[in-house]
Scaffold this motif. Structure first.
Motif, PDB file in Angstrom:
ATOM      1  N   GLN A  39     -27.125 -10.354 -19.869  1.00 26.11           N
ATOM      2  CA  GLN A  39     -26.443 -10.905 -21.040  1.00 26.11           C
ATOM      3  C   GLN A  39     -25.628  -9.818 -21.746  1.00 26.11           C
ATOM      4  O   GLN A  39     -26.133  -8.758 -22.085  1.00 26.11           O
ATOM      5  N   GLY A  40     -24.371 -10.102 -21.953  1.00 30.10           N
ATOM      6  CA  GLY A  40     -23.504  -9.187 -22.684  1.00 30.10           C
ATOM      7  C   GLY A  40     -22.962  -8.019 -21.887  1.00 30.10           C
ATOM      8  O   GLY A  40     -22.231  -7.178 -22.439  1.00 30.10           O
ATOM      9  N   LEU A  41     -23.280  -7.921 -20.592  1.00 30.45           N
ATOM     10  CA  LEU A  41     -22.752  -6.811 -19.798  1.00 30.45           C
ATOM     11  C   LEU A  41     -21.231  -6.900 -19.689  1.00 30.45           C
ATOM     12  O   LEU A  41     -20.680  -7.978 -19.471  1.00 30.45           O
ATOM     13  N   GLN A  42     -20.574  -5.771 -19.813  1.00 28.21           N
ATOM     14  CA  GLN A  42     -19.134  -5.669 -19.646  1.00 28.21           C
ATOM     15  C   GLN A  42     -18.848  -4.629 -18.571  1.00 28.21           C
ATOM     16  O   GLN A  42     -19.509  -3.592 -18.495  1.00 28.21           O
ATOM     17  N   ALA A  43     -17.869  -4.903 -17.730  1.00 22.88           N
ATOM     18  CA  ALA A  43     -17.541  -3.972 -16.654  1.00 22.88           C
ATOM     19  C   ALA A  43     -17.005  -2.655 -17.212  1.00 22.88           C
ATOM     20  O   ALA A  43     -16.333  -2.621 -18.242  1.00 22.88           O
ATOM     21  N   ASP A  44     -17.319  -1.580 -16.522  1.00 24.50           N
ATOM     22  CA  ASP A  44     -16.786  -0.256 -16.850  1.00 24.50           C
ATOM     23  C   ASP A  44     -15.980   0.221 -15.643  1.00 24.50           C
ATOM     24  O   ASP A  44     -16.523   0.802 -14.703  1.00 24.50           O
ATOM     25  N   MET A  45     -14.681  -0.028 -15.668  1.00 22.60           N
ATOM     26  CA  MET A  45     -13.836   0.266 -14.517  1.00 22.60           C
ATOM     27  C   MET A  45     -13.657   1.768 -14.291  1.00 22.60           C
ATOM     28  O   MET A  45     -13.154   2.176 -13.241  1.00 22.60           O
ATOM     29  N   SER A  46     -14.075   2.589 -15.251  1.00 19.64           N
ATOM     30  CA  SER A  46     -13.899   4.039 -15.084  1.00 19.64           C
ATOM     31  C   SER A  46     -14.816   4.608 -14.003  1.00 19.64           C
ATOM     32  O   SER A  46     -14.630   5.758 -13.580  1.00 19.64           O
ATOM     33  N   VAL A  47     -15.804   3.832 -13.545  1.00 18.42           N
ATOM     34  CA  VAL A  47     -16.688   4.356 -12.493  1.00 18.42           C
ATOM     35  C   VAL A  47     -16.026   4.287 -11.116  1.00 18.42           C
ATOM     36  O   VAL A  47     -16.433   5.013 -10.206  1.00 18.42           O
ATOM     37  N   LEU A  48     -15.008   3.437 -10.953  1.00 13.03           N
ATOM     38  CA  LEU A  48     -14.446   3.219  -9.615  1.00 13.03           C
ATOM     39  C   LEU A  48     -13.803   4.463  -9.019  1.00 13.03           C
ATOM     40  O   LEU A  48     -14.024   4.764  -7.830  1.00 13.03           O
ATOM     41  N   PRO A  49     -12.990   5.227  -9.765  1.00 15.00           N
ATOM     42  CA  PRO A  49     -12.414   6.432  -9.160  1.00 15.00           C
ATOM     43  C   PRO A  49     -13.455   7.458  -8.733  1.00 15.00           C
ATOM     44  O   PRO A  49     -13.189   8.288  -7.853  1.00 15.00           O
ATOM     45  N   LEU A  50     -14.636   7.393  -9.316  1.00 12.65           N
ATOM     46  CA  LEU A  50     -15.673   8.373  -9.008  1.00 12.65           C
ATOM     47  C   LEU A  50     -16.284   8.164  -7.632  1.00 12.65           C
ATOM     48  O   LEU A  50     -16.943   9.058  -7.092  1.00 12.65           O
ATOM     49  N   LEU A  51     -16.062   6.990  -7.049  1.00 12.22           N
ATOM     50  CA  LEU A  51     -16.542   6.735  -5.691  1.00 12.22           C
ATOM     51  C   LEU A  51     -15.972   7.739  -4.699  1.00 12.22           C
ATOM     52  O   LEU A  51     -16.602   8.054  -3.685  1.00 12.22           O
ATOM     53  N   ASP A  52     -14.773   8.240  -4.975  1.00 11.91           N
ATOM     54  CA  ASP A  52     -14.106   9.142  -4.037  1.00 11.91           C
ATOM     55  C   ASP A  52     -13.967  10.552  -4.603  1.00 11.91           C
ATOM     56  O   ASP A  52     -13.117  11.317  -4.157  1.00 11.91           O
ATOM     57  N   ALA A  53     -14.778  10.883  -5.601  1.00 17.72           N
ATOM     58  CA  ALA A  53     -14.631  12.190  -6.252  1.00 17.72           C
ATOM     59  C   ALA A  53     -15.958  12.910  -6.389  1.00 17.72           C
ATOM     60  O   ALA A  53     -16.160  13.659  -7.333  1.00 17.72           O
TER      61      ALA A  53
END
Length: 397
Positions: free
Chosen positions: A52-66
């Motif tokens: 409940q109330g979770l919101q996506a944090d798109m800033s984690v996506l670039p970290l997949l390759d870093a």
């Protein structure tokens, strides 16, 4: 933080759960995951409560390759992780928790220095455990980017830990990838390996140092740790050694390596124990070389990266009072310790760069300031890297 092994469940999720893209609605994705979560053992009530109330944090996506284990020169990576401060702090922790570590070693037959080295590298002995909300990171990675099936398995494992009471705070924080606690377990690893060593009825790797250290020892034991054996040795290779023979999976009998002229750098004999060993040359012919045994593999399984495993291994040596590396890295610009990085930042601040607090953490803002100074001083390459050259240049005025 590095990624741990996923639950087998992540390979069995329904094919109908098509991968989402950043343009898809996050709430719709969470709704689609509801059924798979229940199949994994998360009740409908728990799923509704914890999402409940979770919101996506798109800033984690670039970290997949870093991940720094794969993007940072090994001499920079180790300079920050195996520095004098971490060695001194680790020795202090070993003294402080000597009785606990004796009990852990007795139960799991794992070297206390290796356990404390993991603790030191993963969280600076419990000081830095990650600031990203665990469920936010895992739910985002379950819906977007690469490896969604893996992260769904970890997301569901985290929900089950909350449901069972192993984790009692749904707002718990960790790394961008979902590792958390004093020794940074992924949720699936926590579910399989965590131990209630302090006997309070909860497996608490966040608030209980006893549980965290015992669970780490349990992990290493299950990964194949052999009591009384070293992880390996720094070695000197014979002239003309064929680099094609090196590699963690290219194992030979120790007698085979010594017959080829491989020697310890300290001149001591290499015990011909009942084990096969491999040669590592992480920086090529000109850098340090290592003969690694099965205990190195146990460390490597914690996070499958050579630089990470060497950090744990070399820190554990230092915690036992052994000297550091004898062979220098093949660079004319060695890396900086955390204290030196802080000094570098202080010097940049004195020159008017708005880089925030001097905390020893080299981020994008600090790198841009370094790059500007490199350009001004003709230091090549002007890549923003924090090394000895720029530090000495700034110290010189």
């Amino acid at each position: 933080m590095p990624l741990r092994k996923s639950l087998a469940l992540s390979l069995l999720l329904p094919a109908a759960l098509a991968q989402a893209t950043p343009g898809d609605d996050f709430a719709d994705c969470l709704d689609r995951l509801r059924g798979a979560a229940q199949s994994a053992g998360v009740s409908a009530a728990s799923y509704a409560r914890f999402t409940q109330g979770l919101q996506a944090d798109m800033s984690v996506l670039p970290l997949l390759d870093a991940q720094p284990e794969f993007t940072t020169p090994i001499w920079d990576y180790l300079a920050g992780l195996v520095d004098e401060q971490r060695v001194a702090d680790g020795k202090a922790r070993m003294s402080e928790h000597a009785d606990l570590l004796r009990k852990v070693a007795a139960r799991y037959q794992v070297d206390p220095a290796a356990v404390v080295a993991v603790w030191g590298v993963e969280s600076d002995y419990g000081r830095i455990t990650g600031k990203r909300p665990l469920l936010v990171s895992l739910s985002t990675l379950s819906c977007y980017g690469r490896r969604q099936a893996f992260f769904r398995g970890e997301f569901f494992a985290a929900l089950k830990l909350l449901q069972q009471g192993d984790i009692r705070d749904s707002g718990i924080t960790g790394s961008w990838a979902g590792a958390f606690g004093q020794t940074q377990f992924m949720p699936s690893t926590y579910a399989r390996i965590a131990e209630d060593f302090d006997g309070d009825g909860h497996r608490d790797l966040v608030g209980s140092t006893a549980d965290a250290l015992a669970s780490t020892a349990n992990y290493l034991r299950k990964a194949g740790w052999r009591e009384g054996q070293p992880w390996g040795y720094e070695v000197r290779l014979p002239a003309g050694f064929d680099p094609a023979l090196a590699g963690r999976t290219k194992r030979r009998a120790i007698s085979d390596w010594t017959a080829r002229g491989v020697m310890r750098v300290d001149g001591k004999p290499i015990p011909d124990i009942d084990s096969r060993a491999a040669i590592l040359m992480p920086a090529g012919k000109q850098g340090p070389a290592f003969l690694v045994l099965r205990n190195y593999d146990a460390i490597y399984s914690y996070n499958a990266a050579e630089s990470y495993a060497l950090a744990i291994a070399l820190l554990s040596d230092r915690l036992r009072g052994e000297p550091g590396l004898r062979t220098p890295w093949p660079t004319d610009d060695p890396g900086l310790s955390r204290a030196e990085r802080k000094t570098l930042q202080e010097l940049l601040l004195q020159r008017g760069y708005d880089i925030g607090k001097a905390d020893g953490m080299i981020g994008d803002v600090t790198r841009r300031a370094i790059q500007e100074e490199q350009h001004k001083r003709g230091i090549e390459p002007a890549d923003g890297r924090a090394g000895q050259k720029i530090l000495k240049a700034l110290q010189g005025g």
